[in-house]
Write a protein that holds these residues in place. Structure first.
Motif, PDB file in Angstrom:
ATOM      1  N   ALA A   1      53.726  47.351  25.512  1.00 31.77           N
ATOM      2  CA  ALA A   1      54.736  46.306  25.736  1.00 31.77           C
ATOM      3  C   ALA A   1      56.126  46.933  25.835  1.00 31.77           C
ATOM      4  CB  ALA A   1      54.692  45.266  24.620  1.00 31.77           C
ATOM      5  N   LEU A   2      56.413  47.866  24.942  1.00 33.17           N
ATOM      6  CA  LEU A   2      57.723  48.535  24.977  1.00 33.17           C
ATOM      7  C   LEU A   2      57.853  49.437  26.201  1.00 33.17           C
ATOM      8  CD1 LEU A   2      58.103  49.345  21.183  1.00 33.17           C
ATOM      9  CD2 LEU A   2      59.268  47.555  22.505  1.00 33.17           C
ATOM     10  N   TYR A   3      56.776  50.123  26.556  1.00 30.64           N
ATOM     11  CA  TYR A   3      56.765  50.971  27.752  1.00 30.64           C
ATOM     12  C   TYR A   3      57.026  50.132  29.000  1.00 30.64           C
ATOM     13  CZ  TYR A   3      54.767  53.867  31.496  1.00 30.64           C
ATOM     14  OH  TYR A   3      54.563  54.555  32.654  1.00 30.64           O
ATOM     15  N   TYR A   4      56.376  48.988  29.079  1.00 27.53           N
ATOM     16  CA  TYR A   4      56.511  48.103  30.233  1.00 27.53           C
ATOM     17  C   TYR A   4      57.950  47.620  30.385  1.00 27.53           C
ATOM     18  CZ  TYR A   4      55.728  44.106  33.324  1.00 27.53           C
ATOM     19  OH  TYR A   4      55.789  43.209  34.359  1.00 27.53           O
ATOM     20  N   VAL A   5      58.590  47.263  29.280  1.00 23.46           N
ATOM     21  CA  VAL A   5      59.944  46.716  29.334  1.00 23.46           C
ATOM     22  C   VAL A   5      60.998  47.802  29.520  1.00 23.46           C
ATOM     23  CG1 VAL A   5      61.715  45.516  27.973  1.00 23.46           C
ATOM     24  CG2 VAL A   5      59.386  44.651  28.025  1.00 23.46           C
ATOM     25  N   TYR A   6      60.911  48.862  28.732  1.00 23.66           N
ATOM     26  CA  TYR A   6      61.995  49.850  28.711  1.00 23.66           C
ATOM     27  C   TYR A   6      61.823  51.016  29.672  1.00 23.66           C
ATOM     28  CZ  TYR A   6      63.879  47.320  24.791  1.00 23.66           C
ATOM     29  OH  TYR A   6      64.418  46.340  24.001  1.00 23.66           O
ATOM     30  N   VAL A   7      60.610  51.395  29.985  1.00 26.86           N
ATOM     31  CA  VAL A   7      60.392  52.518  30.903  1.00 26.86           C
ATOM     32  C   VAL A   7      60.170  52.017  32.322  1.00 26.86           C
ATOM     33  CG1 VAL A   7      58.936  54.507  31.433  1.00 26.86           C
ATOM     34  CG2 VAL A   7      59.498  53.981  29.050  1.00 26.86           C
ATOM     35  N   LEU A   8      59.282  51.048  32.475  1.00 28.24           N
ATOM     36  CA  LEU A   8      58.977  50.528  33.807  1.00 28.24           C
ATOM     37  C   LEU A   8      59.957  49.452  34.257  1.00 28.24           C
ATOM     38  CD1 LEU A   8      55.089  50.202  33.516  1.00 28.24           C
ATOM     39  CD2 LEU A   8      56.413  52.077  34.523  1.00 28.24           C
ATOM     40  N   HIS A   9      60.764  48.949  33.321  1.00 24.34           N
ATOM     41  CA  HIS A   9      61.710  47.859  33.599  1.00 24.34           C
ATOM     42  C   HIS A   9      60.988  46.694  34.273  1.00 24.34           C
ATOM     43  CE1 HIS A   9      64.858  50.545  32.362  1.00 24.34           C
ATOM     44  NE2 HIS A   9      64.451  51.439  33.237  1.00 24.34           N
ATOM     45  N   GLY A  10      59.823  46.359  33.711  1.00 26.05           N
ATOM     46  CA  GLY A  10      59.000  45.284  34.265  1.00 26.05           C
ATOM     47  C   GLY A  10      59.600  43.914  34.034  1.00 26.05           C
ATOM     48  N   GLU A  11      59.284  43.024  34.943  1.00 25.55           N
ATOM     49  CA  GLU A  11      59.717  41.631  34.822  1.00 25.55           C
ATOM     50  C   GLU A  11      58.931  40.975  33.694  1.00 25.55           C
ATOM     51  OE1 GLU A  11      59.323  39.514  38.497  1.00 25.55           O
ATOM     52  OE2 GLU A  11      60.002  41.238  39.646  1.00 25.55           O
ATOM     53  N   PRO A  12      59.536  39.977  33.032  1.00 24.17           N
ATOM     54  CA  PRO A  12      58.784  39.274  32.000  1.00 24.17           C
ATOM     55  C   PRO A  12      57.481  38.725  32.582  1.00 24.17           C
ATOM     56  CG  PRO A  12      61.083  38.636  31.941  1.00 24.17           C
ATOM     57  CD  PRO A  12      60.891  39.489  33.165  1.00 24.17           C
ATOM     58  N   LEU A  13      56.400  38.975  31.889  1.00 24.19           N
ATOM     59  CA  LEU A  13      55.077  38.595  32.370  1.00 24.19           C
ATOM     60  C   LEU A  13      54.310  37.938  31.238  1.00 24.19           C
ATOM     61  CD1 LEU A  13      52.761  38.863  34.521  1.00 24.19           C
ATOM     62  CD2 LEU A  13      52.245  41.051  33.458  1.00 24.19           C
ATOM     63  N   GLU A  14      53.708  36.809  31.519  1.00 27.42           N
ATOM     64  CA  GLU A  14      52.843  36.156  30.542  1.00 27.42           C
ATOM     65  C   GLU A  14      51.648  37.072  30.332  1.00 27.42           C
ATOM     66  OE1 GLU A  14      51.125  33.860  27.850  1.00 27.42           O
ATOM     67  OE2 GLU A  14      53.087  33.386  28.675  1.00 27.42           O
ATOM     68  N   CYS A  15      51.525  37.607  29.125  1.00 34.07           N
ATOM     69  CA  CYS A  15      50.494  38.615  28.889  1.00 34.07           C
ATOM     70  C   CYS A  15      49.097  38.024  28.696  1.00 34.07           C
ATOM     71  CB  CYS A  15      50.860  39.492  27.699  1.00 34.07           C
ATOM     72  SG  CYS A  15      50.881  38.654  26.118  1.00 34.07           S
ATOM     73  N   GLY A  16      49.020  36.785  28.252  1.00 41.75           N
ATOM     74  CA  GLY A  16      47.714  36.198  28.000  1.00 41.75           C
ATOM     75  C   GLY A  16      47.066  36.743  26.748  1.00 41.75           C
ATOM     76  N   CYS A  17      47.881  37.298  25.858  1.00 41.71           N
ATOM     77  CA  CYS A  17      47.364  37.905  24.627  1.00 41.71           C
ATOM     78  C   CYS A  17      46.538  36.923  23.803  1.00 41.71           C
ATOM     79  CB  CYS A  17      48.515  38.423  23.765  1.00 41.71           C
ATOM     80  SG  CYS A  17      49.577  39.615  24.585  1.00 41.71           S
ATOM     81  N   PHE A  18      46.946  35.659  23.809  1.00 38.46           N
ATOM     82  CA  PHE A  18      46.235  34.634  23.063  1.00 38.46           C
ATOM     83  C   PHE A  18      45.582  33.641  24.013  1.00 38.46           C
ATOM     84  CE2 PHE A  18      49.253  36.253  20.010  1.00 38.46           C
ATOM     85  CZ  PHE A  18      48.492  36.342  18.865  1.00 38.46           C
ATOM     86  N   GLY A  19      45.239  34.097  25.196  1.00 42.08           N
ATOM     87  CA  GLY A  19      44.658  33.203  26.185  1.00 42.08           C
ATOM     88  C   GLY A  19      45.692  32.163  26.559  1.00 42.08           C
TER      89      GLY A  19
END
Length: 161
Positions: free
Chosen positions: A97-115
């Motif tokens: 999650a941290l890699y996605y936000v801070y390294v990849l600068h990914g857009e907010p994405l609904e992860c579906g962690c809890f379905g």
């Protein structure tokens, strides 16, 4: 209440709480398998992986990993291994999650962690939640002690001198 009793209660609550959490999240992911696989595919694509090839294997690996971790936490002989697996999964999810936000600068994405049960976007909040869940995993890992059964009778009696 004695301190040892409080520790035992905390360990059991943490143990079965984590097992229930992993079973709940795995079941919720199965319920929305296509949507969850699509989210995994987006994450893989953002990370530079061939999402078409790895989307379903990664989805299945996450769900199976959660189910196995829950089962390890439930079975008395494998509780500490289950706590270790829970910690590895939680750190892996938080790290990604941290890699996605801070390294990849990914857009907010609904992860579906809890379905579809709890809306959760991949990011700092998700990472902090997973890192907070390390506390019960650590409590179980260091606090769980299997009850020692009575020692079996020796196969032969000692010889008197």
């Amino acid at each position: 209440m004695k301190r040892s009793k409080i520790i035992r209660v905390a360990v059991q609550l943490s143990r079965f709480g984590l097992a229930a959490l992993f079973l709940l999240t795995a079941g919720a992911k199965v319920a929305i398998a296509k949507a969850f696989a699509s989210n995994v595919g987006e994450l893989l694509s953002a990370s530079g992986f061939n999402y078409a090839r790895w989307m379903w294997p990664a989805t299945v690996a996450v769900i199976v990993g959660e189910v196995i971790t829950a089962l390890l936490l439930i079975v008395p002989r494998t509780v500490r291994l289950g706590a270790l697996c829970a910690a590895v999964l939680l750190m892996g999810f938080a790290g990604y999650a941290l890699y996605y936000v801070y390294v990849l600068h990914g857009e907010p994405l609904e992860c579906g962690c809890f379905g579809g049960i709890i809306a959760s976007q991949l990011g700092v909040k998700t990472a902090l939640r997973n890192l907070a869940l390390l506390v019960p995993a650590i409590v179980v890992f260091f606090g769980y002690a299997r009850r020692k059964r009575d020692k079996p009778a020796p196969l032969t009696e000692p010889v008197a001198a």
